[in-house]
Scaffold this motif. Structure first.
Motif, PDB file in Angstrom:
ATOM      1  N   THR A  27       0.827  -1.208   0.000  1.00 31.87           N
ATOM      2  CA  THR A  27       0.000   0.000   0.000  1.00 31.87           C
ATOM      3  C   THR A  27       0.860   1.256   0.000  1.00 31.87           C
ATOM      4  N   SER A  28       1.908   1.259   0.816  1.00 32.21           N
ATOM      5  CA  SER A  28       2.694   2.486   1.013  1.00 32.21           C
ATOM      6  C   SER A  28       4.045   2.485   0.313  1.00 32.21           C
ATOM      7  N   GLY A  29       4.426   1.369  -0.307  1.00 29.77           N
ATOM      8  CA  GLY A  29       5.746   1.273  -0.919  1.00 29.77           C
ATOM      9  C   GLY A  29       6.796   0.868   0.099  1.00 29.77           C
ATOM     10  N   CYS A  30       6.938   1.642   1.146  1.00 29.29           N
ATOM     11  CA  CYS A  30       7.822   1.319   2.261  1.00 29.29           C
ATOM     12  C   CYS A  30       7.211   1.939   3.514  1.00 29.29           C
ATOM     13  N   ALA A  31       6.682   1.100   4.386  1.00 30.96           N
ATOM     14  CA  ALA A  31       5.970   1.599   5.568  1.00 30.96           C
ATOM     15  C   ALA A  31       6.913   2.050   6.672  1.00 30.96           C
ATOM     16  N   GLN A  32       8.200   1.760   6.558  1.00 30.14           N
ATOM     17  CA  GLN A  32       9.262   2.286   7.427  1.00 30.14           C
ATOM     18  C   GLN A  32       9.233   1.767   8.861  1.00 30.14           C
ATOM     19  N   ARG A  33       8.059   1.577   9.428  1.00 31.19           N
ATOM     20  CA  ARG A  33       7.955   1.249  10.843  1.00 31.19           C
ATOM     21  C   ARG A  33       8.478  -0.148  11.174  1.00 31.19           C
ATOM     22  N   TYR A  34       8.627  -1.004  10.171  1.00 30.60           N
ATOM     23  CA  TYR A  34       9.136  -2.348  10.458  1.00 30.60           C
ATOM     24  C   TYR A  34      10.580  -2.308  10.951  1.00 30.60           C
ATOM     25  N   LEU A  35      11.288  -1.217  10.699  1.00 31.35           N
ATOM     26  CA  LEU A  35      12.627  -1.077  11.278  1.00 31.35           C
ATOM     27  C   LEU A  35      12.560  -1.060  12.800  1.00 31.35           C
ATOM     28  N   THR A  36      11.499  -0.458  13.346  1.00 29.03           N
ATOM     29  CA  THR A  36      11.300  -0.465  14.797  1.00 29.03           C
ATOM     30  C   THR A  36      11.242  -1.893  15.305  1.00 29.03           C
ATOM     31  N   HIS A  37      10.429  -2.711  14.640  1.00 34.53           N
ATOM     32  CA  HIS A  37      10.289  -4.118  15.018  1.00 34.53           C
ATOM     33  C   HIS A  37      11.626  -4.836  15.014  1.00 34.53           C
ATOM     34  N   ASP A  38      12.408  -4.623  13.978  1.00 37.71           N
ATOM     35  CA  ASP A  38      13.665  -5.352  13.820  1.00 37.71           C
ATOM     36  C   ASP A  38      14.671  -4.960  14.907  1.00 37.71           C
ATOM     37  N   ALA A  39      14.716  -3.667  15.225  1.00 36.61           N
ATOM     38  CA  ALA A  39      15.632  -3.206  16.268  1.00 36.61           C
ATOM     39  C   ALA A  39      15.223  -3.738  17.638  1.00 36.61           C
ATOM     40  N   LEU A  40      13.934  -3.730  17.918  1.00 38.96           N
ATOM     41  CA  LEU A  40      13.451  -4.233  19.212  1.00 38.96           C
ATOM     42  C   LEU A  40      13.792  -5.707  19.389  1.00 38.96           C
ATOM     43  N   ASN A  41      13.628  -6.492  18.332  1.00 41.12           N
ATOM     44  CA  ASN A  41      13.920  -7.920  18.437  1.00 41.12           C
ATOM     45  C   ASN A  41      15.413  -8.182  18.582  1.00 41.12           C
ATOM     46  N   GLY A  42      16.239  -7.406  17.873  1.00 41.49           N
ATOM     47  CA  GLY A  42      17.676  -7.558  18.037  1.00 41.49           C
ATOM     48  C   GLY A  42      18.129  -7.169  19.436  1.00 41.49           C
ATOM     49  N   LEU A  43      17.549  -6.105  19.968  1.00 41.15           N
ATOM     50  CA  LEU A  43      17.898  -5.640  21.309  1.00 41.15           C
ATOM     51  C   LEU A  43      17.434  -6.606  22.386  1.00 41.15           C
ATOM     52  N   TRP A  44      16.285  -7.210  22.183  1.00 40.99           N
ATOM     53  CA  TRP A  44      15.785  -8.201  23.141  1.00 40.99           C
ATOM     54  C   TRP A  44      16.812  -9.320  23.318  1.00 40.99           C
ATOM     55  N   GLN A  45      17.359  -9.789  22.219  1.00 39.45           N
ATOM     56  CA  GLN A  45      18.351 -10.866  22.286  1.00 39.45           C
ATOM     57  C   GLN A  45      19.666 -10.369  22.895  1.00 39.45           C
ATOM     58  N   ALA A  46      20.108  -9.198  22.443  1.00 38.62           N
ATOM     59  CA  ALA A  46      21.420  -8.711  22.863  1.00 38.62           C
ATOM     60  C   ALA A  46      21.465  -8.365  24.348  1.00 38.62           C
ATOM     61  N   THR A  47      20.411  -7.741  24.876  1.00 40.77           N
ATOM     62  CA  THR A  47      20.431  -7.357  26.294  1.00 40.77           C
ATOM     63  C   THR A  47      20.439  -8.585  27.196  1.00 40.77           C
ATOM     64  N   HIS A  48      19.747  -9.622  26.792  1.00 41.85           N
ATOM     65  CA  HIS A  48      19.784 -10.864  27.578  1.00 41.85           C
ATOM     66  C   HIS A  48      21.177 -11.478  27.550  1.00 41.85           C
ATOM     67  N   LEU A  49      21.833 -11.402  26.406  1.00 39.28           N
ATOM     68  CA  LEU A  49      23.180 -11.961  26.285  1.00 39.28           C
ATOM     69  C   LEU A  49      24.171 -11.184  27.153  1.00 39.28           C
ATOM     70  N   ILE A  50      24.087  -9.854  27.133  1.00 39.28           N
ATOM     71  CA  ILE A  50      24.999  -9.052  27.950  1.00 39.28           C
ATOM     72  C   ILE A  50      24.805  -9.367  29.431  1.00 39.28           C
ATOM     73  N   ASP A  51      23.555  -9.451  29.849  1.00 44.51           N
ATOM     74  CA  ASP A  51      23.282  -9.750  31.263  1.00 44.51           C
ATOM     75  C   ASP A  51      23.856 -11.108  31.659  1.00 44.51           C
ATOM     76  N   ALA A  52      23.709 -12.089  30.765  1.00 47.80           N
ATOM     77  CA  ALA A  52      24.226 -13.434  31.057  1.00 47.80           C
ATOM     78  C   ALA A  52      25.747 -13.430  31.158  1.00 47.80           C
ATOM     79  N   ASN A  53      26.394 -12.612  30.332  1.00 51.43           N
ATOM     80  CA  ASN A  53      27.856 -12.592  30.304  1.00 51.43           C
ATOM     81  C   ASN A  53      28.487 -11.684  31.361  1.00 51.43           C
ATOM     82  N   HIS A  54      27.766 -10.627  31.746  1.00 49.20           N
ATOM     83  CA  HIS A  54      28.387  -9.618  32.606  1.00 49.20           C
ATOM     84  C   HIS A  54      27.608  -9.319  33.883  1.00 49.20           C
ATOM     85  N   GLY A  55      26.465  -9.959  34.079  1.00 49.31           N
ATOM     86  CA  GLY A  55      25.688  -9.708  35.288  1.00 49.31           C
ATOM     87  C   GLY A  55      25.075  -8.321  35.349  1.00 49.31           C
TER      88      GLY A  55
END
Length: 554
Positions: free
Chosen positions: A130-158
């Motif tokens: 509909t929009s060509g590029c709705a742009q907001r899916y970048l938000t989704h991708d960053a949130l999912n990457g951060l969800w994984q990364a923050t858990h990994l940092i906590d596991a490695n560094h407390g």
């Protein structure tokens, strides 16, 4: 009645109105809490609460929500809001957030299953067709990457990054916000690592650590939709060495935080009558300058952990390339539909004209081939230690590599089936010129039963998508968005099980295996139990060498 009674009655009236306006869908899908998802109009109005420092085409913008040069971009993001409220799209445009039990916009959801990834893929294709590029899916991708990364940092560094991020996630879900991904740094001299740059501000970095937060400085060069984002997620764009730890930073920054400046291009082609698509929907791309911006600790999710910063970069890239597949499939849907209409308006029939049918089949094959990679990536996803799922890296990168290189073939096919009219047609000003309009309509028509105006409209639509300024933009973001083709090739090579194929063939050739069936070495060329190395020869008895060997052994 007292003032207190008036206030209580007013509150009760508001609550009653809220429940009257709720649909059965809202009630069934929010058993543990209600999030009032915004509409496109609500999203546009919500931007008025922010006062970012924005420049577009050299001019300061007083109100982002009311700026005509940004209207197509706001409309593009708005599609993700409106579609989430439409019952026919609600299943794929909304999702239940497992950590809260609330129904949230799909673009803010953390994926927990393969079905979540498939639904996200469908949702992104839907909004982008509909929009060509709705742009907001970048938000989704960053949130999912951060969800994984923050858990990994906590596991490695407390650390407690995971809890910080969870609180932030729930907040932006509750407010139904859109986040800009500030990832790509200016980079300066690309032959030098960040810490070796003459000007360190070509990368965003931490300049000061305080008891209550950090101060960041630097420039992000390519931020999609920056002027009309509520906040920015500042993220590292590459892996960093320990000596460059100041550059490994991830944090959330409001768009109007002191020290933030947004320097943007217009979104689409507003006001251009010939731009049948991009006058309505478009995307702004901007530089975002962070000039000693303070970020409190509760909004900091990475601060110097270089190894995990590299994981965040690749994790985001995999999620984003998975989404890009769907986005460009939506663009393919537009070309397929427009191509079919143009063929019809030209008086041709794909069933009878084989060369036209072949071209359309090629366009369909290209589009559905890279989309199939997205489906495969969803099906073969892996469960992360954080409890979320990661799209398969190989299929995500193959799909993104295909669309990056095939976007030009998609344009070529659209040109083939449309003919030269898409670039030869006089501009829309002539449509109302009494001196020329009648003559143009008389000779530029196609099929008798299709009005000239309809043929012209489709021709200009294809022109806008494939040969205009906007068309060039789509080509470049398809090629470089989410990383260059070289980045995808490296990820494919890094993740593809080449050695499994080698061992398969070796087993069929009955060579290169030890008794227990394991390969001696994965180094190419070491194909047998002695590793293709010449063994030490035993000297013949009675020789000088033999005598010397005997002496050494005594």
């Amino acid at each position: 009645m007292t003032l207190r009674h008036h206030a209580l009655l007013s509150s009760l009236t508001d609550i009653l109105t809220l429940f009257i306006n709720l649909t059965a869908f809202d009630i069934l899908n929010n058993p543990e809490g209600i999030i009032m998802l915004m509409s496109a109009a609500d999203y546009r109005d919500s931007l008025r609460a922010y006062k970012p420092r924005v420049f577009v085409s050299g001019q300061a913008v007083e109100s982002v929500a009311d700026e005509p040069l940004l209207a197509p971009g706001i409309a593009g993001v708005g599609v993700t809001y409106d579609f989430a409220l439409q019952e026919q799209h609600a299943r794929i445009m909304t999702a239940r957030q497992g950590t809260s039990g609330k129904t949230v916009n799909r673009m803010l959801h953390i994926n927990e299953t393969s079905q979540d990834l498939l639904d996200k893929l469908e949702a992104v294709r839907l909004v982008c067709r509909t929009s060509g590029c709705a742009q907001r899916y970048l938000t989704h991708d960053a949130l999912n990457g951060l969800w994984q990364a923050t858990h990994l940092i906590d596991a490695n560094h407390g650390t407690d990054y995971g809890q910080r991020f969870l609180a932030y996630l729930h907040d932006i879900q509750d407010r139904d916000l859109t986040l800009g991904v500030a990832m790509t740094d200016a980079k300066g001299d690309r032959s030098l690592r960040p810490g070796k740059q003459v000007n360190p501000d070509v990368y965003v970095h931490i300049t000061e650590r305080r008891k209550d937060g950090i101060v960041i400085r630097g420039t992000k060069a390519i931020v999609t939709g920056a002027p009309y984002m509520h906040e920015f997620l500042v993220m590292p764009c590459r892996t960093h060495m320990p000596e460059d730890s100041a550059f490994a930073v991830c944090c959330a920054v409001p768009c109007d935080a002191p020290g933030v400046t947004i320097i943007s291009r217009p979104a689409g082609q507003p006001g251009n009558a010939a731009a049948k698509f991009s006058a309505k929907y478009g995307q702004a791309v901007a530089m975002v300058v962070f000039d000693d911006v303070f970020v409190p600790h509760d909004r900091v999710f990475l601060a110097g952990e270089t190894e995990e910063g590299g994981f965040l970069t690749t994790s985001y890239a995999t999620h984003h390339r998975h989404s890009c597949i769907a986005a460009r499939a939506g663009f393919g849907d537009l070309l397929i539909g427009a191509g079919a209409l143009m063929i019809e308006a030209n008086g041709l029939d794909a069933d009878r004209h084989g060369h036209i049918r072949d071209q359309m089949v090629e366009l369909i094959t290209i589009t559905e081939s890279f989309y199939a990679c997205g489906v495969a990536s969803s099906v073969y996803c892996t469960k992360d230690a954080a409890g979320s799922v990661m799209p398969d890296a190989v299929f995500s990168n193959i799909g993104k590599l295909l669309l990056a290189t095939k976007i030009y073939d998609m344009h070529r096919v659209a040109h083939y089936v449309s003919g030269g009219l898409i670039v030869a047609l006089p501009g829309p000003d002539e449509d109302h010129n009494p001196e020329t309009a009648a003559s143009i309509a008389a000779v530029m028509g196609g099929r008798a039963d299709i009005p000239f105006e309809q043929r012209v409209e489709v021709a200009r639509f294809i022109e806008d998508l494939t040969v205009s300024h906007e068309a060039g933009w789509y080509s470049v973001i398809s090629l470089h968005g989410g990383g260059s083709p070289e980045a995808m090739k490296r990820e494919i090579w890094r993740n593809y099980p080449v050695m499994e194929k080698v061992e398969l063939v070796e087993s069929l050739l009955d060579r290169g295996l030890l008794n227990d069936g394991r390969r001696v070495s994965k180094q190419p060329g070491r194909c047998c139990t002695i590793g293709c190395e010449t063994p030490e020869l035993t000297p013949p008895s009675g020789t000088a060498a033999s005598s010397l060997a005997m002496e050494r052994s005594v």
